[in-house]
Design an enzyme around this catalytic site. Structure first.
Site, PDB file in Angstrom:
ATOM      1  CG  MET A  55      19.703 -18.688 -13.758  1.00 55.39           C
ATOM      2  SD  MET A  55      18.786 -19.666 -15.277  1.00 55.39           S
ATOM      3  CE  MET A  55      19.238 -18.747 -16.576  1.00 55.39           C
ATOM      4  CD  GLU A  56      21.700 -21.192 -18.392  1.00 59.39           C
ATOM      5  OE1 GLU A  56      21.367 -21.879 -16.964  1.00 59.39           O
ATOM      6  OE2 GLU A  56      20.902 -21.619 -19.073  1.00 59.39           O
ATOM      7  CD  GLU A  80      24.399 -23.332 -14.024  1.00 60.21           C
ATOM      8  OE1 GLU A  80      23.942 -22.828 -15.083  1.00 60.21           O
ATOM      9  OE2 GLU A  80      23.758 -24.513 -13.493  1.00 60.21           O
ATOM     10  N   GLY A 123      19.027 -25.684  -8.961  1.00 65.85           N
ATOM     11  CA  GLY A 123      20.568 -25.709  -8.315  1.00 65.85           C
ATOM     12  C   GLY A 123      21.434 -24.610  -8.614  1.00 65.85           C
ATOM     13  CG  HIS A 181      24.111 -23.509 -19.665  1.00 60.99           C
ATOM     14  ND1 HIS A 181      23.342 -23.954 -20.721  1.00 60.99           N
ATOM     15  CD2 HIS A 181      23.651 -23.897 -18.450  1.00 60.99           C
ATOM     16  CE1 HIS A 181      22.377 -24.753 -20.290  1.00 60.99           C
ATOM     17  NE2 HIS A 181      22.511 -24.972 -18.889  1.00 60.99           N
TER      18      HIS A 181
HETATM   19 ZN   LIG Z   1      21.511 -25.866 -17.499  1.00 58.00          ZN
END
Ligand SMILES: [Zn+2]
Length: 1132
Positions: free
Chosen positions: A455-456, A490, A453, A493
């Site tokens: 990515m941090e 995100e 979905g 994170h």
């Molecule tokens: Zn995550």
């Protein structure tokens, strides 16, 4: 490229298999090869997975193996032009020393057979190729072919011995490889990276090669005689490998190097041991490749407003793919700083984790420039990221942080909402964690192709479009919530995961569980009217209960080593069970203590790595300081019972005869009793309780604990036996509650009489607990279904959602049975008042959960065939069918229902109309809806064609969306078996098409969700057994599917009859009561009734409660000839 003449020189070792295919192919490939292609990469892919449960050699078992790539079609101009595979084969015990080279130059392919004389160790054709495999047959060899010399395929620098079964390493002759343990896959601990200089020039608009150079500063922690890095799909430039002392840059002598393919280790051997404390710099030039597998550094395309195909490149490194972009020590705890330089064509732009500090021309390459980035903070390799694109951006300041959102130019009008959420949430989290965001900027990019979905990556968060872009005209309320939730996830994170990183992937759950919980806290701040904290139970908790109720579930904390195993733990248990038990902890510690412990933890381990026990320690200290936890209990005592054990408990509450005290016990909750007998697992369970006497649902701090290992605990001070009690207030605890029959009866009466007395979240809890306890045989279905009867009065979204997602299980199991009619009638009875209440007129400015409620009511009503709902959908779909973006008068909230209902009721024309809309749609959410809706058709040939399209490059369905299509077809009663056959017949092609990161397991669970016959079980088991070595990351999903199917079969035989008779009873009871009333009217008035006997109960008009109610609310009686009177016959 010398192929235009039509002749090709093949070296002696290569023989052509398919002459006829060769010429057109090479000619077609020629322009691509000639462009800027200095090399063609050859990669052996046949023997990839070194991880074998049986310990046997993979290649040996599965040979002969031919191309695992799915059929290709479509235009060569749009598609990546070249794909080359080298495949080896081994035949029985005879070593053939023969391999196939396949060049896929869409839509053609060339296959060449390469034979090698085992007695000769042929030298490599090019000096660049010295990546040598050291272990067994499971190797990846990267070769290079000189430009213009297709005939000069390099001979792999591997000798024939490698085709033989690997030598045994133990006394047991069957063991061919050391068992995969965590230690096997970890780098030696001798080196600590300090700093990387990474320079990459990706040919995004050329041949997709990446010219790279890396310089890694390291400190020696323990004396070592080798330097081991991670590397994959990369060719090192042999003569550029250099090792120097950092202090004086003097050269250190090396003694060669080798490649350990199974572990993706590149090992530089040293002439002499390096002493501890030495600081060295390793540098090398290399060549990589922009793949199309959505991992590592990959390429992607989109079609712009002019219809041109535009190329871009982006990265996805988590968990173990940074090593595909540049050689590195690719473990999360090995943090270092990174100075990145990216070369680009002037018309493109680049992004990385930091700001650009300088841009300068690339020497000798007109039109190219270098972007040099500021050095990063100390961080993990998996968080490094790059994007090269022609995207545009919007910016705003979030406190001290320069915040931008990027998208393709045509989608920029959808980017504003994510910027608003991002800016608001970043500053909120700065105050929540009490730690400033440490980077000067934050970029968020919406990519047309993205495996996950989002990515941090630190300072450069990447999303798939549907997770970041929001269009007020085309996106639904749930699309909007998804954007807010993912952005917040995100951003959480950036602290939890990026600033402090799990030491190893075993603690991934902590990272993901934490971010998945903070979604609710953060969105609750950004959108306070959305009631996110109420939504948690139906969105996350009930969902993961479903998975964690199976025996095949797993603890959230599990040891992992091989990249396949690491990928496997990015699952619902890590995310949603993780979030649920963190939420439980948040409530039992209280928010103040939770925040305090968290902040000290984050500050203590900033720019470093930590394990779950470290977090437990800091939270325990805070809890003891604040006195929110008894001094003799630690957070670790409690949380270990939730993280290290599989599953969760059902808490049983037995009240004494007076009702004033109760005995509380626990047992693992399983949907089917365990085959291995009663589980002795037990948990630390926080207990909260309220009662009918003084209902107060706000006390979420536990008033008592049921300790792990204790046989029971008792609750006292409860009301007398005629008043209900209820445990697990706001369902903050990760467990179910079962009561004695009397207490269930009291709760049923409370819901029927005045359901608002019970907190909305606990109404959702009662629905989910009761229906699942019944499903597991721990509560009579009469009781559970009796509780659902109150729903006819329920007007809140979350109890409805909880009830319908549990009732949908019964609905699925009944689909192909005679009992479906009465069930459908009952569900329509329940939903019709809500349907009438919300109506088809959508109100986009109305309350968020009211919009959700409307979607729920309409989608269920249409699904169950509510005549007005279906008619209205068809009319809306067919009527104002104007092209996008106006795209009809249908509200975005209702489009999914309208599209699916109309396509299900229509034929080819309706399907094609949706396909046309799909091709034109510029909003990801609209594309997603249409993709799902096209799976609703009842036309078998359309469904088959649709599946083919989903797994074929060039069909206009993106690779990332293949599973959306598959799910839609699998959810369709007509499509299920088509999808199941498709999956079985194309397993290898599908797994190769979907790549390593995307979860194949999801496909299994979609298609087997309704399996409930022995025949289906047999099919599933035989496929599982036949493909045991080939299932990869889907192994666990298959085990779960087999268990689910067994459960379903058992469930049908235990419950089908009982439910049918209950359903019959509901309407029959009402009918009987009405007849009694009619009789009473007759007796009292002497009139004759005229119209009830035949009008109720025939096929078109089944005897359901709503039909009875509609018909008998006004019964006509004949007083005298020509004179009538009306009375209601309904029971009070
Ligand atoms: Zn995550």
């Amino acid at each position: 490229m010398k192929v235009t003449s039509g002749t090709v020189d093949l070296p002696k070792s290569l023989s052509l298999i398919d002459h006829t295919a060769l010429m057109p192919q090479l000619e077609l490939c020629a322009p691509y090869l000639a462009q800027t292609t200095p090399h063609i990469l050859l990669r052996q892919t046949g023997c990839k997975s070194p991880l074998q449960k049986t310990g046997e050699n993979y290649c040996q078992k599965n040979s002969p193996k031919t191309s695992s790539h799915p059929k290709t079609s479509g235009s060569a101009s749009r598609l990546p032009p070249i794909k080359i595979k080298q495949l080896r084969e081994k035949d029985g015990n005879t070593t053939l020393c023969e391999s196939y080279i396949q060049i896929l130059c869409q839509p053609y392919s060339i296959r060449l057979r390469q034979t090698q004389d085992p007695s000769r160790d042929e030298p490599p054709a090019m000096e660049l190729t010295k990546t040598k495999a050291v272990a067994g047959g499971a190797v990846v060899v990267v070769l290079i072919v000189a430009a213009g010399l297709v005939g000069h395929f390099a001979t792999p620098q591997t000798t024939c011995q490698e085709f033989q079964p690997p030598s045994t390493t133990t006394d047991t002759p069957t063991t061919t490889q050391a068992p995969p343990t965590l230690e096997n896959y970890l780098l030696p601990t001798s080196l600590q990276p300090i700093h990387y200089d990474v320079k990459l020039q990706p040919f995004v608009n050329g041949n997709f090669s990446i010219m790279g150079h890396v310089e890694i500063e390291m400190v020696v922690r323990e004396g070592t005689s080798n330097i081991t890095l991670h590397m994959a799909d990369i060719t090192v430039r042999e003569n550029t490998i250099m090792l120097k002392n950092k202090a004086d840059l003097s050269a250190i002598q090396t003694a060669g190097h080798e490649y350990d393919a199974p572990r993706e280790f590149f090992v530089v051997r040293l002439a002499e041991e390096l002493p501890a404390g030495a600081e060295v710099v390793l540098s090398m030039g290399f060549e990589g490749f922009l793949n199309d597998e959505l991992r590592g550094f990959y390429r992607s395309t989109y079609t712009n407003g002019n219809g041109d195909q535009i190329m871009l490149a982006a990265t996805q490194f988590q968990p173990t793919d940074a090593r595909r972009a540049f050689p590195c020590l690719d473990e999360p705890a090995l943090k270092a700083t990174f100075a990145v330089s990216l070369a680009r064509e002037e018309r493109m732009s680049t992004l990385s984790n930091m700001m650009i500090k300088a841009t300068e021309p690339v020497e000798g390459q007109a039109g190219w420039v270098w972007d040099h980035y500021d050095t990063t903070v100390k961080m993990s390799t998996y968080l490094v990221a790059f994007v090269v694109s022609d995207f545009e951006f919007l910016s705003a300041m979030a406190g001290q942080t320069n915040f931008s959102v990027w998208a393709r130019p045509e989608a920029m009008d959808q980017a504003g909402y994510s910027l608003d959420v991002g800016v608001d949430c970043l500053t909120y989290f700065e105050s929540y964690f009490n730690i400033p965001y440490p980077l000067p900027k934050q970029d968020m990019v919406a990519l047309p192709d993205f495996a996950a979905g989002a990515m941090e990556n630190w300072g450069l968060i990447l999303y798939r479009e549907t997770a970041m872009l929001y269009s007020s005209a085309a996106s639904s309320a749930s699309n909007k919530q998804r954007v807010a939730v993912v952005v917040v996830h995100e951003l959480a994170h950036q602290w939890f995961g990026n600033l402090v990183t799990p030491t190893w992937w075993t603690d991934l759950w902590l990272n993901e569980g934490f971010a998945s919980f903070m979604e609710f806290i953060g969105v609750d701040h950004v959108e306070p009217t959305w009631r996110m904290m109420d939504q948690f139970v139906v969105d996350t908790l009930h969902y993961v209960f479903g998975i964690d109720s199976l025996e095949s579930s797993h603890p959230i904390s599990i040891p992992v080593g091989h990249p396949d195993e690491i990928n496997e733990i990015f699952d619902s248990i890590s995310y949603y069970k993780g979030a649920s038990i963190i939420r439980m902890m948040y409530f039992f510690l209280t928010e103040a203590t939770f925040k305090k412990g968290l902040t000290t933890y984050l500050n203590h381990f900033a720019y470093d790595a930590a394990a779950q026990d470290d977090l437990w320690q800091f939270l325990t200290e805070a809890a003891h300081e604040d006195d929110t936890l008894a001094a003799d209990v630690s957070v670790k005592d409690i949380m270990d019972t939730w993280t290290l054990q599989t599953g969760y408990p059902v808490v049983r509450v037995e009240r004494d005869a007076a009702g004033t005290s109760a005995t509380v016990t626990q047992e693992r909750f399983l949907l089917l009793p365990s085959a291995s007998g009663r589980s002795d697992a037990s948990w630390w369970v926080p207990l909260t309780v309220t009662s009918q006497d003084a209902p107060d649902f706000s006390q979420t701090r536990p008033s008592a604990w049921l300790p792990a290992g204790a046989p029971s605990t008792s609750l006292s001070g409860l009301p007398s036996a005629d008043a209900w009690i209820l445990l697990n207030l706001q369902q903050t605890g990760y467990f179910r509650v079962n009561y004695d029959a009397k207490n269930w009866e009291l709760l049923t009466k409370q819901l029927a009489d005045a359901h608002e007395v019970i907190h909305v979240t606990n109404r959702a809890q009662v629905m989910d607990d009761a229906l699942n306890l019944a499903r597991a045989g721990q509560l009579p279905y009469d009781t559970a279904l009796g509780l659902t009867s109150y729903l006819a009065q329920e007007k809140e979204y979350t109890p409805w959602e909880a009830a319908m997602s549990s009732l949908s299980y019964i609905e699925k199991m009944f689909t192909r049975t005679a009992g479906y009619g009465p069930l459908r009638a009952y569900l329509l009875d329940l939903i019709t008042p809500l349907y009438d209440d919300v109506g088809f007129e959508d109100d986009l400015s109305g309350l968020h959960l009211d919009q959700y409620k409307r979607v729920l009511a309409l989608s269920w009503a249409c699904h169950l065939g509510h005549p007005q709902c279906v008619a209205e959908s068809l009319q809306l779909y067919n009527n104002p069918f104007t092209p996008p973006p106006a795209n009809s008068a249908v509200s975005p909230n209702l489009k999914s229902t309208v599209y699916c209902t109309a396509i299900a009721g229509g034929g080819e024309a309706e399907w094609e109309a949706a396909w046309a809309l799909y091709l034109e749609a510029n909003v990801g959410a609209e594309k997603d809806r249409l993709l799902s809706a096209m799976g609703c058709t009842k036309e078998i040939w359309l469904l088959s064609r649709y599946l083919d399209m989903a797994f074929t490059d060039g069909s206009a369905i993106r690779r990332q969306d293949a599973r959306t299509v598959f799910r839609a077809v699998a959810n369709n009663d007509v499509g299920r078996y088509i999808a199941w056959d498709f999956l079985r017949n194309n397993w290898e092609a599908i797994s190769s098409y979907m790549g390593a990161f995307t979860s194949l397991g999801d496909l299994i669970s979609y298609v087997t969700a309704e399996f409930n016959t022995n025949e289906e079980l047999q099919q599933l088991e035989s496929f599982y057994e036949a493909n045991l070595d080939n299932l990869g990351t889907a192994t666990r999903a298959f085990e779960q599917a087999i268990e689910s199917t067994r459960n379903n079969i058992g469930w049908m035989s235990s419950n089908y009859e009982a439910i049918v008779s209950w359903l019959d009873g509901v309407a029959e009871t009402m009918w009987r009561e009405c007849k009694v009333n009619v009789k009473a009217v007759k007796i009292l008035t002497g009139y004759e009734e005229t119209n009830i006997t035949d009008t109720v109960a025939n096929e078109d008009f089944p005897r359901t409660r709503s039909n009875i109610a509609r018909e008998l609310s006004s019964v006509t009686f004949q007083k005298t000839e020509g004179e009538y009177a009306e009375f209601s016959a309904l029971p009070d």
